[in-house]
Design an enzyme around this catalytic site. Structure first.
Site, PDB file in Angstrom:
ATOM      1  CE  LYS A  11      -4.369  -1.943   2.263  1.00 57.79           C
ATOM      2  NZ  LYS A  11      -4.774  -2.063   3.664  1.00 57.79           N
ATOM      3  CE1 TYR A  51      -9.222  -2.551   0.477  1.00 56.29           C
ATOM      4  CE2 TYR A  51      -8.475  -0.418  -0.826  1.00 56.29           C
ATOM      5  CZ  TYR A  51      -8.260  -1.736   0.043  1.00 56.29           C
ATOM      6  OH  TYR A  51      -7.031  -1.929   0.624  1.00 56.29           O
ATOM      7  CB  THR A  93      -7.705  -5.467   9.158  1.00 53.54           C
ATOM      8  OG1 THR A  93      -8.168  -6.391   9.165  1.00 53.54           O
ATOM      9  CG2 THR A  93      -7.975  -3.815   9.121  1.00 53.54           C
ATOM     10  CG  ASN A 114      -3.977  -2.318   7.227  1.00 54.13           C
ATOM     11  OD1 ASN A 114      -3.831  -1.775   5.349  1.00 54.13           O
ATOM     12  ND2 ASN A 114      -5.005  -2.503   7.682  1.00 54.13           N
ATOM     13  CG  HIS A 117      -5.366  -5.815  -0.425  1.00 56.28           C
ATOM     14  ND1 HIS A 117      -7.042  -6.395   0.822  1.00 56.28           N
ATOM     15  CD2 HIS A 117      -5.722  -7.464  -1.384  1.00 56.28           C
ATOM     16  CE1 HIS A 117      -7.475  -7.279  -0.397  1.00 56.28           C
ATOM     17  NE2 HIS A 117      -7.121  -7.355  -0.853  1.00 56.28           N
ATOM     18  CD  GLU A 128      -8.817  -9.500  -3.651  1.00 48.83           C
ATOM     19  OE1 GLU A 128      -7.862  -9.789  -3.363  1.00 48.83           O
ATOM     20  OE2 GLU A 128      -9.630  -9.138  -2.723  1.00 48.83           O
TER      21      GLU A 128
END
Ligand code: GDP
Length: 140
Positions: A11, A51, A93, A114, A117, A128
């Site tokens: 991320k 998302y 998470t 965080n 993913h 995905e």
């Protein structure tokens, strides 16, 4: 146990801190192999589509803003029981709840930023992977 695939994103909080290699090393040490990888700037439409399951959640707008705030590295990972293996090395998470030695415990800044993913089921992994990769971009 069967060799399967999962989908991973490094991320924006991690790419911003130059942690692509450090995160990938932890994935590899956990027994996962990077069989596809590309650094992209996600568009708002891509982030909203990716998302979509979270669109009713109160943090949806912020999450889309965060995921488009800088480059991400999208990856296909292969290994024995890849989805569960990746979720284990990612950690919870919320980094405050993550086990020692996990990616999120080591690197995450917050419940939102965080660092990684990872798909939560084989079915979602396939969806995905197909969202970001053409079959010929995956070389096992
Ligand atoms: P994951 O499967 O562990 O990534 O967790 P979820 O599917 O529940 O949430 C997706 C992503 O939304 C998380 O990885 C976070 O980046 C973000 N997120 C989850 N919960 C919260 C929250 O309470 N607040 C905010 N701002 N972001 C959240």
């Amino acid at each position: 146990m069967a060799v399967t695939r999962t989908f991973s994103i490094i991320k924006p909080d991690a790419t911003r801190r130059n942690l692509t290699g450090a995160v990938t090393k932890m994935l590899e040490e956990a027994g996962l192999r990077v069989v596809a990888s590309k650094r992209i700037q996600m568009s708002k439409e891509q982030a909203e589509g990716f998302y979509a399951v979270h669109k009713e959640r109160p943090f949806f707008g912020e999450l889309v803003e965060f995921m488009t705030s800088g480059p991400v590295v999208v990856q296909v990972l292969e290994g024995e029981d890849a989805v569960a293996r990746n979720r284990k090395v990612m950690g919870a998470t919320n980094p405050a709840d993550a086990d020692e030695g996990t990616i999120r415990k080591t690197f995450a800044e917050s419940i939102e930023a965080n660092s990684v993913h990872g798909s939560d089921s084989d079915e979602n992994a396939k969806i995905e992977i197909d969202f970001f990769f053409k079959p010929e971009e995956i070389v096992g």
